[in-house]
Scaffold this motif. Structure first.
Motif, PDB file in Angstrom:
ATOM      1  N   HIS A 178       0.820  -1.221   0.000  1.00 22.90           N
ATOM      2  CA  HIS A 178       0.000   0.000   0.000  1.00 22.90           C
ATOM      3  C   HIS A 178       0.853   1.270   0.000  1.00 22.90           C
ATOM      4  CE1 HIS A 178      -3.964  -1.916   0.400  1.00 22.90           C
ATOM      5  NE2 HIS A 178      -3.318  -2.812   1.138  1.00 22.90           N
ATOM      6  N   GLY A 179       1.911   1.230  -0.815  1.00 20.80           N
ATOM      7  CA  GLY A 179       2.758   2.397  -0.975  1.00 20.80           C
ATOM      8  C   GLY A 179       3.972   2.050  -1.802  1.00 20.80           C
ATOM      9  N   THR A 212       3.474   6.313   3.118  1.00 16.01           N
ATOM     10  CA  THR A 212       2.452   5.626   3.902  1.00 16.01           C
ATOM     11  C   THR A 212       3.098   4.625   4.856  1.00 16.01           C
ATOM     12  OG1 THR A 212       2.188   3.985   2.138  1.00 16.01           O
ATOM     13  CG2 THR A 212       0.649   5.850   2.155  1.00 16.01           C
ATOM     14  N   SER A 235       1.917   0.980   6.735  1.00  9.90           N
ATOM     15  CA  SER A 235       0.885  -0.059   6.673  1.00  9.90           C
ATOM     16  C   SER A 235       1.065  -1.065   7.798  1.00  9.90           C
ATOM     17  CB  SER A 235       0.941  -0.786   5.328  1.00  9.90           C
ATOM     18  OG  SER A 235       0.839   0.128   4.247  1.00  9.90           O
ATOM     19  N   VAL A 251      -3.771   1.628   7.195  1.00  8.47           N
ATOM     20  CA  VAL A 251      -2.791   2.320   6.358  1.00  8.47           C
ATOM     21  C   VAL A 251      -2.840   3.803   6.707  1.00  8.47           C
ATOM     22  CG1 VAL A 251      -2.042   2.899   4.033  1.00  8.47           C
ATOM     23  CG2 VAL A 251      -3.068   0.657   4.474  1.00  8.47           C
ATOM     24  N   ASP A 294      -1.593   7.511   5.861  1.00  3.49           N
ATOM     25  CA  ASP A 294      -1.032   8.344   4.800  1.00  3.49           C
ATOM     26  C   ASP A 294      -0.524   9.641   5.431  1.00  3.49           C
ATOM     27  OD1 ASP A 294      -0.382   9.835   2.593  1.00  3.49           O
ATOM     28  OD2 ASP A 294      -2.245   9.440   1.505  1.00  3.49           O
ATOM     29  N   HIS A 295       0.784   9.840   5.434  1.00  2.00           N
ATOM     30  CA  HIS A 295       1.378  11.021   6.058  1.00  2.00           C
ATOM     31  C   HIS A 295       1.482  12.215   5.120  1.00  2.00           C
ATOM     32  CE1 HIS A 295       3.586   8.717   9.540  1.00  2.00           C
ATOM     33  NE2 HIS A 295       2.269   8.618   9.582  1.00  2.00           N
ATOM     34  N   ASN A 296       1.106  12.053   3.873  1.00  2.00           N
ATOM     35  CA  ASN A 296       1.201  13.157   2.917  1.00  2.00           C
ATOM     36  C   ASN A 296       0.150  14.228   3.202  1.00  2.00           C
ATOM     37  OD1 ASN A 296       3.233  12.109   0.844  1.00  2.00           O
ATOM     38  ND2 ASN A 296       1.773  10.401   0.938  1.00  2.00           N
ATOM     39  N   ASP A 304       9.668   9.848   9.800  1.00  2.00           N
ATOM     40  CA  ASP A 304       9.236  10.373   8.506  1.00  2.00           C
ATOM     41  C   ASP A 304      10.258  11.393   8.036  1.00  2.00           C
ATOM     42  OD1 ASP A 304       7.986  11.654   6.338  1.00  2.00           O
ATOM     43  OD2 ASP A 304       5.998  11.262   7.158  1.00  2.00           O
TER      44      ASP A 304
END
Length: 356
Positions: A107-108, A132, A134, A150, A152-154, A176
């Motif tokens: 998932h990334g 991401t 997961s 999951v 998502d850090h964006n 991150d």
């Protein structure tokens, strides 16, 4: 006399194998490597022998054992850009080779790190380009379920580069590099919830990549890729605070550098970090009372681009994976000073991760 000879031969044979422990090596397979390799490491002499391809796989870049050490998990870069990166579960066979159990989507993009919780029930995967993180549940047979969560850090204004994650009791910490922060998640009713988007404020843009947590969970040592530095963080009653900040570079080095990996010694009296560019291991003496560190050595890795390194199970040796020069360098550790002495290096194709 013959019986004595046979007994001595047996004891010698047993002693040889008793002091050998398997080292698994994750690699990138864009050049000569074909997957995951195993070598035998002699915990008395520091020698590596019997390099064997134990499973063919597409860029198994980072590896982790299950809690019972019956299984190994890897993140895999896809062979083509059109396919998703994925996570693999392998069973360790009696001869040390690996048998694939199953795979699951990461998932990334650019899956780069995996770790397992101490109970062996969950795996966490960091996806560098995808930004991401997961989470996967692990079944009793070692297989992986599809991702249960999951993150998502964006954001619209910031691109995430999640680079590593570790469980500590009910906490999950994520470094991150893109968002310049270490996140903290807390387990609540079998799900992880964000507790803090940054345990401490990182001044400038040092780029936290990997980190090492003291056994008591009181200190976190964060190695910064861009800043060529280590940020030391102490747990307080309600949060965390920065207590130290140290360069990983020799004072006479002026070239480009990107830090990579970090590990505490077994007795936690020393701390080690890798420099890609200076191509060195930085050695720090740790004050076990205050948690602060002081650099005491920078030693060449005898290779190029030390992405990952590890300590052997005895805590007497450091092994360094030099990705670009296709070799693993072995060092002995002085138990009194923590300083390293180079012993020998061994050819291994594009080593990325070392797992004891």
């Amino acid at each position: 006399m013959k019986k004595i000879f046979l007994l001595l031969t047996f004891l010698s044979f047993f002693s040889f194998y008793a002091q050998n422990t398997p080292l698994y090596v994750g690699t990138f397979t864009d050049m000569e490597s074909e997957g995951i390799y195993q070598l035998q490491f002699n915990t008395q002499t520091g020698e590596l022998t019997n390099k064997t391809l134990v499973v063919k796989a597409s860029s198994p870049a980072f590896l982790s054992y299950s809690a019972d050490r019956k299984y190994i998990y890897s993140v895999n870069r896809s062979a083509t850009k059109t396919e998703d990166d994925y996570v693999s579960a392998y069973k360790i066979l009696d001869n040390g080779t690996l048998s694939i159990i199953n795979t699951a989507k990461a998932h990334g993009a650019a899956a780069c790190h995996i770790s397992i919780d101490k109970k062996g029930k969950k795996a966490v995967v960091s996806n560098y380009t995808g930004g991401t993180v997961s989470l996967f549940d692990i079944n009793k047979d070692g297989s992986l379920n599809e991702a249960s969560q999951v993150f998502d850090h964006n954001t619209p204004s910031e691109k995430s580069h999640a680079h590593s994650a570790q469980f500590y009791k009910k906490d999950l910490f994520v470094a991150d590099l893109g968002r310049n922060a270490v996140y903290q998640y807390r387990l609540k009713k079998d799900e992880y919830k964000l507790k803090s988007p940054a345990i401490v404020k990182m001044e400038g843009n040092p780029g936290p990549r990997h980190f090492s947590i003291s056994k008591n969970g009181k200190y976190i040592y964060i190695i910064n890729e861009y800043g060529s530095s280590i940020t030391t963080v102490k747990r307080t009653k309600n949060n965390f605070k920065q207590i130290d900040y140290d360069s990983t570079l020799d004072e006479n080095y002026n070239g480009k550098n990107s830090c990579a990996d970090i590990h505490l010694s077994k007795d936690e009296r020393f701390l080690y970090g890798s420099n890609r560019g200076e191509n060195s291991i930085a050695v720090f003496k740790r004050n076990i009372k205050t948690g602060t560190i002081d650099k005491i050595q920078n030693i060449s890795v005898h290779g190029d681009w030390p992405r990952n390194f590890t300590l052997d199970p005895t805590g007497k040796f450091v092994l360094v994976a030099n990705r670009r020069s296709n070799n693993i360098s072995v060092y002995s550790i002085d138990s009194d000073t923590g300083k390293l002495t180079f012993l020998k290096d061994y050819a291994v194709p594009t080593p990325v991760c070392l797992l004891f």
